[in-house]
Design a protein around this motif. Structure first.
Motif, mmCIF file in Angstrom:
data_model
loop_
_atom_site.group_PDB
_atom_site.id
_atom_site.type_symbol
_atom_site.label_atom_id
_atom_site.label_comp_id
_atom_site.label_asym_id
_atom_site.label_seq_id
_atom_site.Cartn_x
_atom_site.Cartn_y
_atom_site.Cartn_z
ATOM 1 N N ASP A 380 -15.621 -3.545 4.989
ATOM 2 C CA ASP A 380 -14.755 -3.752 3.820
ATOM 3 C C ASP A 380 -15.573 -3.532 2.560
ATOM 4 O O ASP A 380 -16.788 -3.679 2.575
ATOM 5 N N LYS A 382 -15.487 -5.401 0.102
ATOM 6 C CA LYS A 382 -15.971 -6.672 -0.445
ATOM 7 C C LYS A 382 -15.842 -7.750 0.622
ATOM 8 O O LYS A 382 -15.181 -7.549 1.638
ATOM 9 N N THR A 418 -6.606 -1.014 5.808
ATOM 10 C CA THR A 418 -6.753 -1.314 4.383
ATOM 11 C C THR A 418 -5.343 -1.442 3.798
ATOM 12 O O THR A 418 -4.353 -1.130 4.459
ATOM 13 N N ARG A 443 -2.399 0.698 10.287
ATOM 14 C CA ARG A 443 -1.363 -0.103 9.651
ATOM 15 C C ARG A 443 -0.718 0.741 8.565
ATOM 16 O O ARG A 443 -1.400 1.435 7.824
HETATM 17 P P1 ADP Z 1 -3.928 -7.864 3.787
HETATM 18 O O1 ADP Z 1 -4.234 -9.253 3.438
HETATM 19 O O2 ADP Z 1 -2.491 -7.523 3.803
HETATM 20 O O3 ADP Z 1 -4.652 -7.377 4.991
HETATM 21 P P2 ADP Z 1 -5.558 -7.081 1.601
HETATM 22 O O4 ADP Z 1 -5.196 -6.325 0.389
HETATM 23 O O5 ADP Z 1 -5.989 -8.481 1.416
HETATM 24 O O6 ADP Z 1 -4.365 -6.945 2.581
HETATM 25 O O7 ADP Z 1 -6.704 -6.348 2.432
HETATM 26 C C1 ADP Z 1 -6.995 -5.042 2.464
HETATM 27 C C2 ADP Z 1 -8.500 -4.936 2.502
HETATM 28 O O8 ADP Z 1 -8.854 -3.565 2.608
HETATM 29 C C3 ADP Z 1 -9.150 -5.468 1.229
HETATM 30 O O9 ADP Z 1 -10.068 -6.458 1.578
HETATM 31 C C4 ADP Z 1 -9.839 -4.238 0.626
HETATM 32 O O10 ADP Z 1 -11.088 -4.527 0.069
HETATM 33 C C5 ADP Z 1 -10.024 -3.346 1.843
HETATM 34 N N1 ADP Z 1 -10.144 -1.935 1.485
HETATM 35 C C6 ADP Z 1 -9.307 -1.181 0.764
HETATM 36 N N2 ADP Z 1 -9.750 0.082 0.660
HETATM 37 C C7 ADP Z 1 -10.924 0.126 1.335
HETATM 38 C C8 ADP Z 1 -11.907 1.137 1.597
HETATM 39 N N3 ADP Z 1 -11.762 2.378 1.130
HETATM 40 N N4 ADP Z 1 -12.976 0.802 2.331
HETATM 41 C C9 ADP Z 1 -13.149 -0.449 2.794
HETATM 42 N N5 ADP Z 1 -12.263 -1.429 2.597
HETATM 43 C C10 ADP Z 1 -11.176 -1.166 1.872
#
Ligand code: ADP
Ligand code: ZN
Length: 564
Positions: A380, A382, A418, A443
């Motif tokens: 991820d 973060k 993501t 997803r």
């Molecule tokens: P949910 O809770 O519905 O799963 P979130 O928005 O909390 O949705 O989670 C999506 C996650 O995907 C976030 O933690 C975000 O940082 C991560 N994310 C989005 N784009 C990328 C990427 N390019 N690479 C890594 N992680 C990503």
């Protein structure tokens, strides 16, 4: 003022559309006038000044003169020439600088502003309004749900907090009211007490507040989606009848479909003692056999009610082949499932799964894998502040080499989760190109992107919107049913009294309605009779568990309505 794209549609409808035609005619007239003056310019310059210019220069001169820019690079020196220039300038002032903007303002801008000012959102419903579904929170899930409600002519209303959102939704043809979801006075005004159901789809704290506020004066059933599954109890305590941990459900759906191994079945749901579960064919000894050869029913008592392969669900026949990549959907009791698990064995070289995205869904997928002892790598951008349990590789999954460095070469499965569909499509495509045989599940946040994800090479796509909307729809219809995929449900009903005493073959349930019997539930809480043979006699008080499409399900209830 920001002009959202949807508001441009205003200019394509009704009066505005008629005015648009007038504007087009006017612009055409102006163009002809310019062409006429341009031609006249060429002619007069030649005759009066003995200067020979092209038609293009004529157009340039006319536009520059009409708009009163007058660069002065081409000028007449004769009196008649000056008069002609004055006429062109004068026409420009009248037709280009006065009439055109005036027309634009009076035909378009003023009516549009007037309409916006006139817009008064509804904040109440008529006193005799009843049996409606009240939806708090509009997103892709409730949008998909509303489509279902509309197709069944079920009255609904979406509650918006923001009048601008209400305006936009009303423009799209939705029924909208504006108000605070936690204001008792407003809730009474939208006839909460007479509503059929309430769907709370805002944040967990707001949903809790809605439940408490509604419960202070009415017992209308409330279904709410919960972001954090451990808050379900809290919401029920606040008065929700159903608290659906959708993200957790989606996470384990994805994870169960990403592993081709795992010697335990993934239980999707249950009707009393009858469990509906999924299990990868690969971990069983039946790989490569047909369903008839595998004799799963004879050996375990379980019914194979579906097969998933590359995202396609089929209701299997005796000749269906159990391929190593397929996932079986099973119906049976816990003991029967355990007896299948005894046949299954962990494969050599355990699965290794990569999970891209550690939001709530990714975290739930990781927890599912963890419970089953399947190794995984989480990536991820973060850290997830709500999760202390999983170690995450921090980085953008789309950056070059990050997946390789994190071990995609050794992974057997990939979960792409993501919150951005374009990222999911990109990651699916890139990983599929790299690893043609890896199991990829993705997803889809928007229903519209399911196709693209399959096209990009996903083996399995789980759409938040359609899973969420189906679960909610089943709750609303008070149906005891389990959503398997778009268009296929497993549902429970009573045995129609007209069929009592007949055998299954005589009842003609399948030829008449298209629904197949998965199991019979005897009235005394003994074990369900799974996959009963056609000569089984239907006895009074039996419950029926059927599988079929929503249309077939409706056909069944219509046909036997008076006997249920
Ligand atoms: P949910 O809770 O519905 O799963 P979130 O928005 O909390 O949705 O989670 C999506 C996650 O995907 C976030 O933690 C975000 O940082 C991560 N994310 C989005 N784009 C990328 C990427 N390019 N690479 C890594 N992680 C990503
Ligand atoms: Zn986690």
């Amino acid at each position: 003022m920001k002009l959202p794209v949807s508001e441009f549609t205003y200019f394509l409808r009704g009066e505005a559309r008629k005015n648009l035609k007038i504007l087009i005619a006017y612009v055409l007239f102006l163009t002809l006038m310019i062409l006429f003056y341009a031609q006249l310019f060429v002619l007069l310059m030649a005759v009066l000044e003995d200067n020979h210019y092209s038609f293009a220069t004529g157009i340039y001169w006319t536009v520059v003169t009409m708009s009163t820019l007058g660069y002065g690079d081409y000028v007449f020196t004769t009196d008649f020439g000056h008069l002609f220039s004055a006429l062109v300038t004068f026409s420009g002032v009248i037709f280009m600088l006065i009439l055109l903007p005036f027309g634009m303002i009076s035909l378009f801008l003023a009516p549009w502003i007037e309409q916006r000012l006139r817009y008064r959102p509804h904040s109440m419903l008529a006193e005799d309004y009843r049996n409606h579904i009240i939806i708090f929170g509009y997103d892709t899930i409730t949008r998909a749900l509303i489509r279902k409600l509309v197709s069944h002519n079920t009255p609904y209303v979406v509650v918006c907090i923001d009048p601008n959102q209400a305006y936009k939704l009303e423009e799209e043809g939705l029924n909208v009211v504006v108000g605070s979801p936690t204001n008792v006075h407003f809730l009474k005004n939208i006839q909460v007490a007479q509503a059929r159901h309430i769907i709370a789809n805002l944040t967990d704290p707001l949903n809790t507040n809605i439940c408490l506020t509604v419960r202070s004066f009415s017992d209308t059933p409330i279904a709410t989606l919960v972001d954090e599954s451990d808050r379900s109890d809290l919401l029920r305590l606040a008065g929700a009848n159903r608290a659906i941990p959708l993200k957790r459900i989606l996470g384990s759906y994805l994870a169960s479909r990403a592993t081709t191994m795992g010697a335990t079945a993934h239980i999707l749901d249950a009707f009393g003692k009858l469990l509906i579960a999924e299990m990868p064919v690969k971990s069983t000894p039946f790989v490569g056999q047909t369903l008839a050869q595998a004799q799963i029913r004879q050996q375990t008592g379980l019914a194979v009610i579906g097969l998933w392969e590359r995202g396609t669900f089929t209701v299997p026949e005796a000749s269906s082949l159990l391929s190593p990549k397929a996932l079986m959907v099973l119906a049976g009791t816990r003991e029967q499932l355990q007896s299948l698990e005894m046949f299954a064995e962990e494969q050599e070289g355990a699965d290794r799964i990569m999970v891209l995205g550690h939001g709530r869904i990714g975290c739930s997928a990781a927890s599912y894998l963890e419970r089953r002892g399947i190794p995984f790598v989480l990536i991820d951008q973060k850290n997830n502040p709500d999760c202390m349990d999983h170690i995450t590789v921090i980085g953008d999954a789309t950056t070059h080499n990050l997946l390789q460095e994190s071990g995609i070469e050794e992974a057997k499965g990939l979960i792409v989760t993501t919150n951005d569909d374009s990222t999911n499509i990109f990651l699916t495509l890139a990983s599929r190109r790299h690893r043609p045989h890896m199991r990829i599940v993705a997803r889809s946040n928007n229903e519209e992107n399911v196709e693209q994800l399959y096209a990009a090479g996903a083996d399995f796509v789980v759409s938040n919107a359609s899973v969420g909307a189906n679960i909610l729809n089943n709750v609303l219809e008070g149906k005891e049913s389990i959503f398997l995929t778009e268009g296929i449900d497993v549902f429970r009903t009573q045995l129609p009294t007209t069929l009592v005493g007949m055998t299954i073959a005589e009842s003609q349930i399948r030829p008449k309605t298209g629904c197949s019997i998965v199991a019979l539930e005897p009235p005394d809480s003994s074990d369900p009779i799974v996959s009963p043979p056609p000569e089984t006699v239907l006895k009074e008080g039996y419950g029926l568990i059927l599988i079929g499409s929503p249309d077939e399900e409706e056909d069944f209830s219509r046909r036997f309505r008076s006997a249920l």
